[in-house]
Design a protein around this motif. Sequence first.
Motif, PDB file in Angstrom:
ATOM      1  N   LEU A 293       4.872 -24.167   8.347  1.00 31.08           N
ATOM      2  CA  LEU A 293       4.068 -24.044   7.138  1.00 31.08           C
ATOM      3  C   LEU A 293       3.062 -22.888   7.211  1.00 31.08           C
ATOM      4  CD1 LEU A 293       3.238 -27.819   6.463  1.00 31.08           C
ATOM      5  CD2 LEU A 293       5.144 -26.460   5.566  1.00 31.08           C
ATOM      6  N   THR A 294       2.988 -22.234   8.362  1.00 31.12           N
ATOM      7  CA  THR A 294       1.953 -21.214   8.578  1.00 31.12           C
ATOM      8  C   THR A 294       1.966 -20.093   7.538  1.00 31.12           C
ATOM      9  OG1 THR A 294       1.851 -21.675  10.948  1.00 31.12           O
ATOM     10  CG2 THR A 294       1.055 -19.528  10.219  1.00 31.12           C
ATOM     11  N   PRO A 295       3.106 -19.476   7.210  1.00 33.92           N
ATOM     12  CA  PRO A 295       3.042 -18.382   6.230  1.00 33.92           C
ATOM     13  C   PRO A 295       2.451 -18.806   4.886  1.00 33.92           C
ATOM     14  CG  PRO A 295       5.118 -18.292   7.429  1.00 33.92           C
ATOM     15  CD  PRO A 295       4.459 -19.591   7.808  1.00 33.92           C
ATOM     16  N   THR A 296       2.804 -19.998   4.418  1.00 28.90           N
ATOM     17  CA  THR A 296       2.252 -20.477   3.143  1.00 28.90           C
ATOM     18  C   THR A 296       0.752 -20.700   3.250  1.00 28.90           C
ATOM     19  OG1 THR A 296       4.330 -21.521   2.504  1.00 28.90           O
ATOM     20  CG2 THR A 296       2.324 -22.368   1.475  1.00 28.90           C
TER      21      THR A 296
ATOM     22  N   ARG B 135      -1.591  -5.030   4.441  1.00 27.86           N
ATOM     23  CA  ARG B 135      -0.976  -4.100   3.512  1.00 27.86           C
ATOM     24  C   ARG B 135      -1.486  -4.306   2.089  1.00 27.86           C
ATOM     25  NH1 ARG B 135       3.738  -1.585   4.609  1.00 27.86           N
ATOM     26  NH2 ARG B 135       4.421  -3.231   6.033  1.00 27.86           N
ATOM     27  N   ILE B 136      -1.804  -5.553   1.716  1.00 29.16           N
ATOM     28  CA  ILE B 136      -2.279  -5.813   0.353  1.00 29.16           C
ATOM     29  C   ILE B 136      -3.811  -5.856   0.262  1.00 29.16           C
ATOM     30  CG2 ILE B 136      -0.173  -7.073  -0.245  1.00 29.16           C
ATOM     31  CD1 ILE B 136      -1.832  -9.671  -0.069  1.00 29.16           C
ATOM     32  N   GLY B 137      -4.480  -5.493   1.374  1.00 30.74           N
ATOM     33  CA  GLY B 137      -5.933  -5.413   1.344  1.00 30.74           C
ATOM     34  C   GLY B 137      -6.641  -6.649   1.844  1.00 30.74           C
ATOM     35  N   GLY B 138      -5.897  -7.598   2.446  1.00 31.93           N
ATOM     36  CA  GLY B 138      -6.515  -8.786   3.022  1.00 31.93           C
ATOM     37  C   GLY B 138      -7.040  -8.514   4.420  1.00 31.93           C
ATOM     38  N   LEU B 139      -7.752  -9.491   4.959  1.00 30.41           N
ATOM     39  CA  LEU B 139      -8.390  -9.344   6.267  1.00 30.41           C
ATOM     40  C   LEU B 139      -7.826 -10.398   7.214  1.00 30.41           C
ATOM     41  CD1 LEU B 139     -12.076  -8.902   5.015  1.00 30.41           C
ATOM     42  CD2 LEU B 139     -10.439  -7.102   5.640  1.00 30.41           C
ATOM     43  N   CYS B 140      -6.949  -9.977   8.125  1.00 28.67           N
ATOM     44  CA  CYS B 140      -6.281 -10.903   9.040  1.00 28.67           C
ATOM     45  C   CYS B 140      -6.264 -10.290  10.435  1.00 28.67           C
ATOM     46  CB  CYS B 140      -4.854 -11.186   8.568  1.00 28.67           C
ATOM     47  SG  CYS B 140      -3.917 -12.297   9.642  1.00 28.67           S
ATOM     48  N   VAL B 141      -6.656 -11.093  11.414  1.00 30.00           N
ATOM     49  CA  VAL B 141      -6.673 -10.654  12.812  1.00 30.00           C
ATOM     50  C   VAL B 141      -5.817 -11.618  13.620  1.00 30.00           C
ATOM     51  CG1 VAL B 141      -8.087 -10.238  14.856  1.00 30.00           C
ATOM     52  CG2 VAL B 141      -8.966  -9.643  12.588  1.00 30.00           C
ATOM     53  N   GLU B 142      -4.923 -11.078  14.433  1.00 27.13           N
ATOM     54  CA  GLU B 142      -4.084 -11.903  15.299  1.00 27.13           C
ATOM     55  C   GLU B 142      -4.876 -12.304  16.538  1.00 27.13           C
ATOM     56  OE1 GLU B 142       0.330 -11.610  17.439  1.00 27.13           O
ATOM     57  OE2 GLU B 142      -0.318 -10.090  15.985  1.00 27.13           O
TER      58      GLU B 142
ATOM     59  N   ASP C  64       8.519 -12.180  14.526  1.00 27.62           N
ATOM     60  CA  ASP C  64       7.203 -12.511  15.081  1.00 27.62           C
ATOM     61  C   ASP C  64       6.290 -12.747  13.879  1.00 27.62           C
ATOM     62  OD1 ASP C  64       4.591 -12.471  16.014  1.00 27.62           O
ATOM     63  OD2 ASP C  64       4.972 -10.920  17.511  1.00 27.62           O
ATOM     64  N   ARG C  65       6.157 -14.006  13.490  1.00 26.08           N
ATOM     65  CA  ARG C  65       5.448 -14.306  12.242  1.00 26.08           C
ATOM     66  C   ARG C  65       3.965 -13.961  12.309  1.00 26.08           C
ATOM     67  NH1 ARG C  65       8.446 -19.993  10.421  1.00 26.08           N
ATOM     68  NH2 ARG C  65      10.194 -18.964   9.381  1.00 26.08           N
ATOM     69  N   LEU C  66       3.363 -14.020  13.484  1.00 24.64           N
ATOM     70  CA  LEU C  66       1.939 -13.689  13.566  1.00 24.64           C
ATOM     71  C   LEU C  66       1.726 -12.203  13.321  1.00 24.64           C
ATOM     72  CD1 LEU C  66       0.780 -15.897  16.571  1.00 24.64           C
ATOM     73  CD2 LEU C  66       1.000 -16.481  14.148  1.00 24.64           C
ATOM     74  N   ALA C  67       2.543 -11.370  13.960  1.00 28.91           N
ATOM     75  CA  ALA C  67       2.426  -9.922  13.730  1.00 28.91           C
ATOM     76  C   ALA C  67       2.797  -9.577  12.295  1.00 28.91           C
ATOM     77  CB  ALA C  67       3.329  -9.175  14.707  1.00 28.91           C
ATOM     78  N   ALA C  68       3.843 -10.222  11.778  1.00 20.58           N
ATOM     79  CA  ALA C  68       4.293  -9.917  10.417  1.00 20.58           C
ATOM     80  C   ALA C  68       3.222 -10.284   9.392  1.00 20.58           C
ATOM     81  CB  ALA C  68       5.583 -10.665  10.114  1.00 20.58           C
ATOM     82  N   LEU C  69       2.618 -11.451   9.538  1.00 20.71           N
ATOM     83  CA  LEU C  69       1.580 -11.867   8.592  1.00 20.71           C
ATOM     84  C   LEU C  69       0.368 -10.938   8.674  1.00 20.71           C
ATOM     85  CD1 LEU C  69       1.862 -15.730   8.977  1.00 20.71           C
ATOM     86  CD2 LEU C  69       2.131 -14.467   6.830  1.00 20.71           C
ATOM     87  N   THR C  70      -0.028 -10.578   9.889  1.00 22.50           N
ATOM     88  CA  THR C  70      -1.175  -9.676  10.045  1.00 22.50           C
ATOM     89  C   THR C  70      -0.903  -8.343   9.348  1.00 22.50           C
ATOM     90  OG1 THR C  70      -1.739 -10.706  12.171  1.00 22.50           O
ATOM     91  CG2 THR C  70      -2.662  -8.530  11.719  1.00 22.50           C
ATOM     92  N   THR C  71       0.290  -7.818   9.532  1.00 24.93           N
ATOM     93  CA  THR C  71       0.648  -6.528   8.919  1.00 24.93           C
ATOM     94  C   THR C  71       0.678  -6.620   7.403  1.00 24.93           C
ATOM     95  OG1 THR C  71       1.943  -5.872  10.859  1.00 24.93           O
ATOM     96  CG2 THR C  71       2.439  -4.763   8.763  1.00 24.93           C
ATOM     97  N   GLU C  72       1.349  -7.633   6.881  1.00 25.88           N
ATOM     98  CA  GLU C  72       1.536  -7.713   5.431  1.00 25.88           C
ATOM     99  C   GLU C  72       0.252  -8.093   4.699  1.00 25.88           C
ATOM    100  OE1 GLU C  72       4.311  -6.427   4.171  1.00 25.88           O
ATOM    101  OE2 GLU C  72       4.629  -6.085   6.320  1.00 25.88           O
ATOM    102  N   ILE C  73      -0.547  -8.957   5.292  1.00 27.44           N
ATOM    103  CA  ILE C  73      -1.835  -9.285   4.674  1.00 27.44           C
ATOM    104  C   ILE C  73      -2.717  -8.039   4.625  1.00 27.44           C
ATOM    105  CG2 ILE C  73      -3.982 -10.586   5.002  1.00 27.44           C
ATOM    106  CD1 ILE C  73      -2.184 -12.908   6.058  1.00 27.44           C
TER     107      ILE C  73
END
Length: 432
Positions: free
Chosen positions: A315-318, A355-362, A344-353
């Motif tokens: 459920l993490t990506p949602t 990309r749209i201007g969000g703030l995400c740190v792995e 690698d969902r953690l790296a993918a989420l960090t990158t894509e978030i």
Amino acid sequence: MNSWPAPSVTAPVVATVELPGSKSITNRALILAALADGPVQVAGTLRSRDTDLMLDGLAALGVGVAADPGDPTLVTITPAPLHGGRIDCGLAGTVMRFLPAVAALADGRVDFDGDEQARSRPLGTVLGALRELGAAVDGDALPFTVHGTGALRGGPVTIDASASSQFVSGLLLSAARFTDGVTITHQGPPVPSMPHIDMTVDMLGAAGVPVTVSAGPDGVASRWQVAPGPIRAVDTTVEPDLSNAAAFLAAAAATGGTVSVPRWPEHTTQPGAQIVDVLTRMGCTATRSADGLLTVQGPQRPAAVDLDLRAIGELTPTIAALCVVADGTSTLRGIAHLRGHETDRLAALTTEIGRIGGLCVETADGLQITGVPAGDLRPALWHSYADHRMATAGALLGLLVPGTSVQDIATTGKTLPDFPGMWAAMIGEHDR
């Protein structure tokens, strides 16, 4: 890959969403039916890429597979002597981790391969365990070959299942057909997604295969024992897929809307059901009627959360997508194992978030996401990485960020046959 223009909304989403069957239950039910002592009907079978790959894989081993011409979700499985063949795993973890033990019971060579991305997924644990239990296996990752002899000795085996609960389930599902059964002992960091093992144990019990579960010093299950014996032919009805419900219910949370899902079970072993508790912690209200209609009402803005998602990593990506627009900083923990999923969902989420201007740190075992108002995000092409959960997370944020596109939305066919159509119907854009 083609990009899909993600629909956006200017008003709260209000919808009722009918969901197809659970992938996790479907593929477990199909394995048990293939090894049963008679034909089995599986009603409500999910027909998606992952489940069709399982059906094709069983058929390649000699199992009888027949879908009702008028209802492809009603499938009759007829056990038969197993023989060699070739199995395409695609990106389906349940296929690449559940079918090798079945292949060890076949008489002949069984070759496994899958999508290019699947070749990096961890399989050495389950393949090594099969070797210890008496199987001849060439390789430790896709492509690999199981040299079946028509039987498998079985017995005790110690594994480290900290990378995937599917390593345990993949052995348990076939264990009653092993000559000596199996005793699986886990040694290592905690097993993720333990509810999925509970699901396996529950379904084995319903098929007349008791599983003795023992806990370690920490009180958490770490040993599972199955005695040799028959697997009873029991007709099965598959529940709706509650993990797939997550993105639709989260649309209510993201937009302050109301989304209902019929046939929500009162009691279930599906870990996806825990999305309701998560959404409640983020400020939603949730009710379930006597006839099983679950309704989630979203808040004005989701609240930030601090969550250990070890048991519900899928459920993490949602959840991460909601955290992007939540009020405050969210911490998602216990999900280091997601580095070995479809991507690698953690790296993918960090990158894509980002990309749209969000703030995400792995972090070492998860993500820290600082929410921003949806209006501060920018449209971009959200990459899916051939990962269905990443694609639906992009669609969720697209509701709030006009102009967002999702790369390779077709990857959602892994577990949902027509996600784009369902998503458009949910917001009333049938002709988009």
